[in-house]
Design a protein around this motif. Sequence first.
Motif, PDB file in Angstrom:
ATOM      1  N   TYR A   1     -19.148  18.762  11.956  1.00 43.72           N
ATOM      2  CA  TYR A   1     -18.301  19.712  12.693  1.00 43.72           C
ATOM      3  C   TYR A   1     -16.855  19.216  12.728  1.00 43.72           C
ATOM      4  N   ARG A   2     -16.681  17.890  12.843  1.00 43.25           N
ATOM      5  CA  ARG A   2     -15.333  17.311  12.877  1.00 43.25           C
ATOM      6  C   ARG A   2     -14.626  17.534  11.537  1.00 43.25           C
ATOM      7  N   ASP A   3     -15.372  17.360  10.449  1.00 46.64           N
ATOM      8  CA  ASP A   3     -14.785  17.607   9.131  1.00 46.64           C
ATOM      9  C   ASP A   3     -14.422  19.087   8.953  1.00 46.64           C
ATOM     10  N   CYS A   4     -15.252  19.969   9.487  1.00 45.63           N
ATOM     11  CA  CYS A   4     -14.942  21.405   9.414  1.00 45.63           C
ATOM     12  C   CYS A   4     -13.663  21.700  10.193  1.00 45.63           C
ATOM     13  N   PHE A   5     -13.552  21.089  11.375  1.00 41.83           N
ATOM     14  CA  PHE A   5     -12.361  21.288  12.207  1.00 41.83           C
ATOM     15  C   PHE A   5     -11.116  20.903  11.402  1.00 41.83           C
ATOM     16  N   ARG A   6     -11.152  19.761  10.746  1.00 42.87           N
ATOM     17  CA  ARG A   6     -10.016  19.278   9.964  1.00 42.87           C
ATOM     18  C   ARG A   6      -9.736  20.182   8.765  1.00 42.87           C
ATOM     19  N   ALA A   7     -10.802  20.691   8.151  1.00 45.01           N
ATOM     20  CA  ALA A   7     -10.644  21.531   6.957  1.00 45.01           C
ATOM     21  C   ALA A   7     -10.081  22.917   7.293  1.00 45.01           C
ATOM     22  N   LEU A   8     -10.148  23.293   8.562  1.00 45.81           N
ATOM     23  CA  LEU A   8      -9.658  24.621   8.971  1.00 45.81           C
ATOM     24  C   LEU A   8      -8.162  24.579   9.272  1.00 45.81           C
ATOM     25  N   LYS A   9      -7.504  25.699   8.988  1.00 44.56           N
ATOM     26  CA  LYS A   9      -6.102  25.842   9.383  1.00 44.56           C
ATOM     27  C   LYS A   9      -5.987  25.883  10.903  1.00 44.56           C
ATOM     28  N   GLU A  10      -4.767  25.931  11.405  1.00 46.78           N
ATOM     29  CA  GLU A  10      -4.552  25.854  12.855  1.00 46.78           C
ATOM     30  C   GLU A  10      -5.069  27.084  13.607  1.00 46.78           C
TER      31      GLU A  10
ATOM     32  N   SER B   1     -13.590  28.420  17.468  1.00 45.18           N
ATOM     33  CA  SER B   1     -12.316  28.925  16.982  1.00 45.18           C
ATOM     34  C   SER B   1     -11.161  28.096  17.532  1.00 45.18           C
ATOM     35  N   LYS B   2     -10.151  27.896  16.686  1.00 44.38           N
ATOM     36  CA  LYS B   2      -8.987  27.122  17.119  1.00 44.38           C
ATOM     37  C   LYS B   2      -7.984  27.968  17.886  1.00 44.38           C
ATOM     38  N   LYS B   3      -7.956  29.256  17.633  1.00 47.68           N
ATOM     39  CA  LYS B   3      -6.923  30.097  18.248  1.00 47.68           C
ATOM     40  C   LYS B   3      -7.436  31.464  18.699  1.00 47.68           C
ATOM     41  N   PHE B   4      -8.087  32.189  17.803  1.00 45.12           N
ATOM     42  CA  PHE B   4      -8.454  33.570  18.101  1.00 45.12           C
ATOM     43  C   PHE B   4      -9.747  33.666  18.917  1.00 45.12           C
ATOM     44  N   ASP B   5      -9.666  34.404  20.015  1.00 43.88           N
ATOM     45  CA  ASP B   5     -10.847  34.651  20.833  1.00 43.88           C
ATOM     46  C   ASP B   5     -11.557  35.912  20.311  1.00 43.88           C
ATOM     47  N   PRO B   6     -12.863  35.805  20.026  1.00 45.58           N
ATOM     48  CA  PRO B   6     -13.556  36.950  19.414  1.00 45.58           C
ATOM     49  C   PRO B   6     -13.660  38.164  20.348  1.00 45.58           C
ATOM     50  N   ILE B   7     -13.463  37.944  21.629  1.00 47.72           N
ATOM     51  CA  ILE B   7     -13.552  39.067  22.561  1.00 47.72           C
ATOM     52  C   ILE B   7     -12.200  39.751  22.691  1.00 47.72           C
ATOM     53  N   LYS B   8     -11.151  38.934  22.840  1.00 47.87           N
ATOM     54  CA  LYS B   8      -9.822  39.527  23.063  1.00 47.87           C
ATOM     55  C   LYS B   8      -9.248  40.104  21.787  1.00 47.87           C
ATOM     56  N   TYR B   9      -9.531  39.442  20.673  1.00 49.32           N
ATOM     57  CA  TYR B   9      -8.919  39.859  19.425  1.00 49.32           C
ATOM     58  C   TYR B   9      -9.999  40.340  18.459  1.00 49.32           C
ATOM     59  N   ILE B  10     -10.111  41.632  18.261  1.00 48.53           N
ATOM     60  CA  ILE B  10     -11.108  42.113  17.292  1.00 48.53           C
ATOM     61  C   ILE B  10     -10.461  43.079  16.332  1.00 48.53           C
TER      62      ILE B  10
ATOM     63  N   PHE C   1     -11.186  18.389   2.511  1.00 47.54           N
ATOM     64  CA  PHE C   1     -10.128  19.353   2.827  1.00 47.54           C
ATOM     65  C   PHE C   1      -9.465  19.080   4.174  1.00 47.54           C
ATOM     66  N   SER C   2      -8.232  19.511   4.246  1.00 45.62           N
ATOM     67  CA  SER C   2      -7.498  19.414   5.496  1.00 45.62           C
ATOM     68  C   SER C   2      -6.581  20.630   5.591  1.00 45.62           C
ATOM     69  N   ASN C   3      -6.644  21.343   6.716  1.00 43.73           N
ATOM     70  CA  ASN C   3      -5.753  22.478   6.972  1.00 43.73           C
ATOM     71  C   ASN C   3      -5.759  23.493   5.816  1.00 43.73           C
ATOM     72  N   TYR C   4      -6.940  23.828   5.336  1.00 47.02           N
ATOM     73  CA  TYR C   4      -7.019  24.668   4.143  1.00 47.02           C
ATOM     74  C   TYR C   4      -7.705  26.032   4.371  1.00 47.02           C
ATOM     75  N   PHE C   5      -8.847  26.032   5.053  1.00 44.00           N
ATOM     76  CA  PHE C   5      -9.620  27.279   5.164  1.00 44.00           C
ATOM     77  C   PHE C   5      -9.268  28.087   6.422  1.00 44.00           C
ATOM     78  N   ASP C   6      -9.366  29.410   6.281  1.00 46.89           N
ATOM     79  CA  ASP C   6      -9.208  30.288   7.441  1.00 46.89           C
ATOM     80  C   ASP C   6     -10.521  30.408   8.205  1.00 46.89           C
ATOM     81  N   VAL C   7     -11.602  30.490   7.444  1.00 45.15           N
ATOM     82  CA  VAL C   7     -12.929  30.628   8.048  1.00 45.15           C
ATOM     83  C   VAL C   7     -13.933  29.789   7.257  1.00 45.15           C
TER      84      VAL C   7
ATOM     85  N   GLY D   1      -7.999  28.570  12.414  1.00 44.26           N
ATOM     86  CA  GLY D   1      -9.276  28.745  11.707  1.00 44.26           C
ATOM     87  C   GLY D   1     -10.472  28.962  12.624  1.00 44.26           C
ATOM     88  N   ILE D   2     -11.529  29.471  12.017  1.00 39.63           N
ATOM     89  CA  ILE D   2     -12.764  29.782  12.746  1.00 39.63           C
ATOM     90  C   ILE D   2     -13.969  29.217  11.985  1.00 39.63           C
TER      91      ILE D   2
END
Lengths: 279, 279
Positions: A172-181, A235-244, A145-151, A183-184
Amino acid sequence: MHLWYTEYHTENVGISFKVRETLFVGRSKYQEIAVLDTFEFGRLLVLDGLVMLTERDEFIYHELIVHPALFTHKCPQNVLVIGGGDGGSIREIVKHDCIKEAILCEIDPQVVEISKKYLPSVSSALEYPNVKIIYEDGIKFVSKFSNYFDVIIVDSTDPIGPAKGLFESSFYRDCFRALKEDGILVCQSESPIYHLDLIKEINLKLKEVDFPIVKFYYGIIPTYPSGMWSWAFASKKFDPIKYIGKEREQLTVKTKYYSLDIHKGIFNLPLFFKEAIKG
Amino acid sequence: MHLWYTEYHTENVGISFKVRETLFVGRSKYQEIAVLDTFEFGRLLVLDGLVMLTERDEFIYHELIVHPALFTHKCPQNVLVIGGGDGGSIREIVKHDCIKEAILCEIDPQVVEISKKYLPSVSSALEYPNVKIIYEDGIKFVSKFSNYFDVIIVDSTDPIGPAKGLFESSFYRDCFRALKEDGILVCQSESPIYHLDLIKEINLKLKEVDFPIVKFYYGIIPTYPSGMWSWAFASKKFDPIKYIGKEREQLTVKTKYYSLDIHKGIFNLPLFFKEAIKG
């Protein structure tokens, strides 16, 4: 007859459960699988001699591996669980209305089969129309997968035997690639009491893979080694502390341990744990 | 010889430690006292067959029973510990520079004696000039005071045997009277997994005694029943959430678990626990 099951958490400490009945013991292609009915913790799923879950406290583990990521993400629609053939993580995921597809990728079909038969309260959502089960090695599956999963949730066993590769940088690298921009990735990361070196290693590997946000959180699983458990949150974008879950109501998701308050608290790590992963 | 010590947390579940050496077993006027040297958790203090502390994880319990109150209070000078003859709570208290006098009221002189002999890292502060040890029933002792203590810490054994009275309304009322107008009472309040009914009872009793602020917090003690432990926090003035050591530097108090971040997190209770005590 007084039947007791003992799991040795290290060679020098163990937890014992009084057993009402041995419901199943067998060997799949990958591991020994057992289901024991105990007096104190209900039914236990035991893989290769290690307690994976108990009916009484599995809600803590499954709520904590799922909801911090799913409430941090703005709108999780496609979620992948690697491992977790018992179905507990899937059950928590599909509580979120926004889920379009939850894929369970479990290497061992017999774990799913046994869970459906003996652990109905855990496997209850595995037949949902938005749930898809794939019987494959999670490492191979995620690499497609590439750029497919949210989580992506790595609900693995300990880093020995079939799950070893789920703690490697290449995975972990494959998970990073499989996640959307945005993704978590969440990975269960063992006990801060017994496995602090492994946690440090996971921390370094996830940071090397370029996740801009790598944090850990902790919780209490009474029947896991030391009771203190941890999860890595990359996480690629969302911080679990700032954004809940600011934009979604928690009320629609019924839980027994997790709440938005708990979410805020569990990222505040015990000092020895915080210091082990700092820098 | 393979020597194991097992504590049954309920009649159906137990924790076992491989023992290197039995250092002491004896009976005082009040209880059976044992010190075991274990391979995984160092030395254990065992009273009437229950693990009171282990050298490896006692820091969590003692930091958590002391610092949330001592960092919430603006300037704690006179502090009373009831029970806790091992000295662990006193060791944490005297880390605060503001302490003028820390009184340890322990019913059983032999617990103090054994701790001094076999647990030097725990009892290390018992000889400090600002520490005073009183060998008396805590219930009687506290009833003699009025408007005197800034903080009272009830570091009791379980509510059976000598500690039973430390869970009664009349005792809480005497503590209320013995505290100054901005005083804080902290009581260890057992496991939310196994003793939720007791926690509810403590909550009601403390509220009846007119403490305007009654909260609970939680932490992980790997060697205590279920690993999940709780403490009641009853305060006449200072709220542990709003007021946290704002005027004092945490840097002077060295800890391994507690931090001001942990302080913020541990009052956010697991949902089932929060709901059990609400109202």
